[in-house]
Design a protein around this motif. Structure first.
Motif, short mmCIF file in Angstrom:
data_model
loop_
_atom_site.label_atom_id
_atom_site.label_comp_id
_atom_site.label_asym_id
_atom_site.label_seq_id
_atom_site.Cartn_x
_atom_site.Cartn_y
_atom_site.Cartn_z
N ILE A 281 0.89 -1.09 0.02
CA ILE A 281 -0.07 -0.03 0.05
C ILE A 281 0.87 1.04 0.25
N GLN A 282 0.67 2.15 -0.99
CA GLN A 282 1.47 3.18 -1.16
C GLN A 282 0.40 4.54 -0.81
N VAL A 283 0.86 5.33 0.33
CA VAL A 283 -0.12 6.43 0.54
C VAL A 283 0.91 7.81 0.45
N TYR A 284 0.58 8.66 -0.22
CA TYR A 284 1.18 10.02 -0.34
C TYR A 284 0.48 11.06 -0.50
N GLY A 285 1.19 12.37 -0.43
CA GLY A 285 0.25 13.44 -0.30
C GLY A 285 1.41 14.51 -0.73
N ARG A 286 0.99 15.85 -1.00
CA ARG A 286 1.73 17.04 -1.40
C ARG A 286 1.42 18.21 -0.56
#
Length: 560
Positions: A281-286
């Motif tokens: 699972i990849q969780v990402y934000g900016r």
């Protein structure tokens, strides 16, 4: 500790850790799947022909013999399968497997049972039935748009490469605007082996609309399964399988995808992006550089909610294997936040490089770590092949190099789009060495004629080839939606419909601020590579014709 006792204990420990849980929640759907369609002789014959030429010790006859006698056996198999599908009962012999422990990585200690993954070996006939069921189930799920878009495992036209292309495109586009990005890689403990059958069946019914005979068939599929472990010539006693979906089966991975489908929605509700590939699972934000602390808190809160959801579904997040990395533009490396990520009671410090689906990502997305490791690995393989080169014909050497070297150079090479020439030259040096080894040339021999004779495209052209094939799939609707949505034909934009370019199959190339970042994103590099192709190639409708024409075009561009 034996393999069977270790696997059983690992599952029981996770079950014990998740025993005091809140009630499991389910999303609902109005769609219904009540009955399977009867399979025809052609359906079964096609499934038999597509079988790989391998079998397990449980098979009464070798697969090659099954294929050879398919004309005689297909009517009996068709009757057997239709009886199972119409009655909702899976034959007991189809639910017995032997477990072959497989090392998770070749360099791990083979004496430590913790380093093994349990792979179920099932009979070929049972896999045939599962394949026919999977076709109907996937057809129903696809038509009703019930599958999560950001889950790329075990689905047609999706792969680790499309997942990496989508992830990098999002992050590079964010960095191009001056934002920074953060990525957390989550890992589950024994994910496939701890799936709760009661929860799975409820989710199939409530969230995906499986009812009637279809639901009965899956109840029978999961009920009274048995397994034993075979390792180094020894066999354990047979045990009942009370939890989990079998790894090595056709339906097991698909059922796991459905079991965990809600995770992406949980992450999206937190305002973050997610991508799943099986249990990765990849969780990402900016965010803006001065909002790094807020983004870190949002990520922590999101992961906490994911962990709570997992517990209520009898899964367990492995905090020890969770990785976290900040991405910043190279010129802002000094602004790299040092704040850690809180996962439960653990603090995860930001890494400078992480391995995601086989690709190493640096905090500045320079790909230097990945290329360094890749080049070292390929040269190591070439040294081994060189030691036996004189004992092999050229065709065998070419097969080895294609399988062990060229495949590595081509894997996820969309990530190399727009990299500096010096980095691509390092990859090209591997290809040059492979070409010389294949034909038995000397170091001083000119490389261009050798590459041309082997019909190998150079590294820049291989990258362009992969980009154009992905864009072709997007244009023709055979790519994941998360890639299709960033590909926009010029004719789809109202102000440009009357321009000459609107009738030439051109794609819109988004404006960017930095060629070292924005231009590397698939949303930009893909359309730009596509627009350089002759119109005749872009208008090909057949994938095979397109690929042949594209390779010929790039080959001529490289060597003539």
């Amino acid at each position: 500790m034996s393999h069977v006792s270790f696997f059983d204990k690992k599952v029981s420990d996770i079950r014990a850790a998740t025993s005091s849980t809140a009630a499991t929640s389910f999303t609902s759907t109005d769609c219904v799947f009540l009955d399977f369609r009867s399979v025809t002789h052609d359906d079964v014959a096609s499934a038999v022909r597509s079988l790989p030429n391998k079998q397990c010790v449980s098979d009464p006859i070798p697969t090659w013999l099954l294929k050879e006698c398919s004309a005689e056996l297909v009517p009996f198999l068709c009757h057997l399968f239709n009886t199972s599908l119409s009655s909702g009962v899976v034959p007991a012999t189809f639910k017995s497997a032997y477990i072959c422990p497989l090392l998770k990585k070749p360099d791990l200690d083979s004496a430590d049972v913790k380093n093994y993954r349990p792979i179920s070996n099932l009979t070929v006939i049972s896999k045939l039935l599962e394949k026919l069921v999977a076709r109907q189930l996937l057809g129903y799920l696809s038509v009703n748009k019930l599958l999560p878009d950001r889950q790329s495992a075990y689905r047609a036209f999706r792969s680790t490469e499309t997942a990496i292309a989508g992830l990098l495109s999002d992050i590079l586009s964010a960095l191009d605007t001056g934002d920074i990005a953060a990525l957390a890689l989550l890992d589950l403990s024994a994910a496939f082996d701890t799936v709760d059958h009661a929860i799975l069946l409820q989710r199939l019914q409530i969230s995906f609309g499986l009812n009637g005979t279809v639901l009965s068939w899956f109840c029978s599929y999961l009920d009274q399964r048995q397994q034993h472990v075979c390792h180094r010539g020894k066999q354990s006693a047979t045990s009942d399988v009370q939890f989990g979906v079998p790894q090595g089966s056709v339906l097991g991975p698909l059922l796991f995808v459905l079991y965990t489908a809600d995770i992406v929605n949980i992450i999206a509700c937190q305002g973050l992006s997610a991508h799943q590939y099986a249990d990765d699972i990849q969780v990402y934000g900016r965010c803006r550089p001065n909002d790094a602390t807020s983004l870190r808190l949002e990520l922590g809160s999101c992961i906490e909610q994911v962990a709570e959801w997992m517990i209520t579904n009898r899964l367990q997040l492995n905090a020890a294997k969770t990785e976290f990395i900040w991405f910043v533009p190279p010129r802002r490396r000094h602004q790299l936040p040092s704040v850690h990520l809180v996962v439960g009671s653990a603090q995860v410090n930001p890494a400078t490089s992480v391995r995601d689906l086989g690709v190493y990502l640096d905090s500045d997305l320079s790909m230097k770590s990945h290329i360094t490791l890749l080049v070292g690995s390929c040269f190591g393989v070439l040294r081994q092949i060189r030691s036996i080169r004189r004992s092999l014909p050229r065709e065998s050497v070419l097969t080895l190099i294609s399988s062990l070297v060229m495949s590595k150079l081509d894997y996820c090479n969309v990530a190399y789009a727009g990299l500096p020439r010096c980095e691509l030259d390092r990859l090209q040096s591997v290809m040059n060495a492979a070409a010389r080894l294949t034909v038995g040339a000397q170091l001083h021999d000119h490389i261009t004629p050798l590459l041309a004779d082997l019909h190998w495209l150079r590294i820049p052209q291989r990258i362009q080839y992969k980009l154009c094939v992905l864009v072709f799939n997007c244009v023709h609707g055979t790519a994941p939606r998360y890639l299709q949505e960033v590909i926009r034909p010029v004719e789809s934009i109202e102000p440009r419909r009357r321009l000459r370019s609107a009738s030439s199959a051109d794609l819109t190339v988004p404006a960017t601020r930095r060629s070292t970042l924005g231009d590397r994103a698939f949303a930009v590099a893909g359309p730009r590579a596509w627009n350089t192709l002759p119109d005749a190639i872009r208008r090909c409708s057949s994938p095979d014709t397109f690929k042949r024409s594209l390779k010929t075009h790039l080959y001529i561009q490289s060597y003539f």
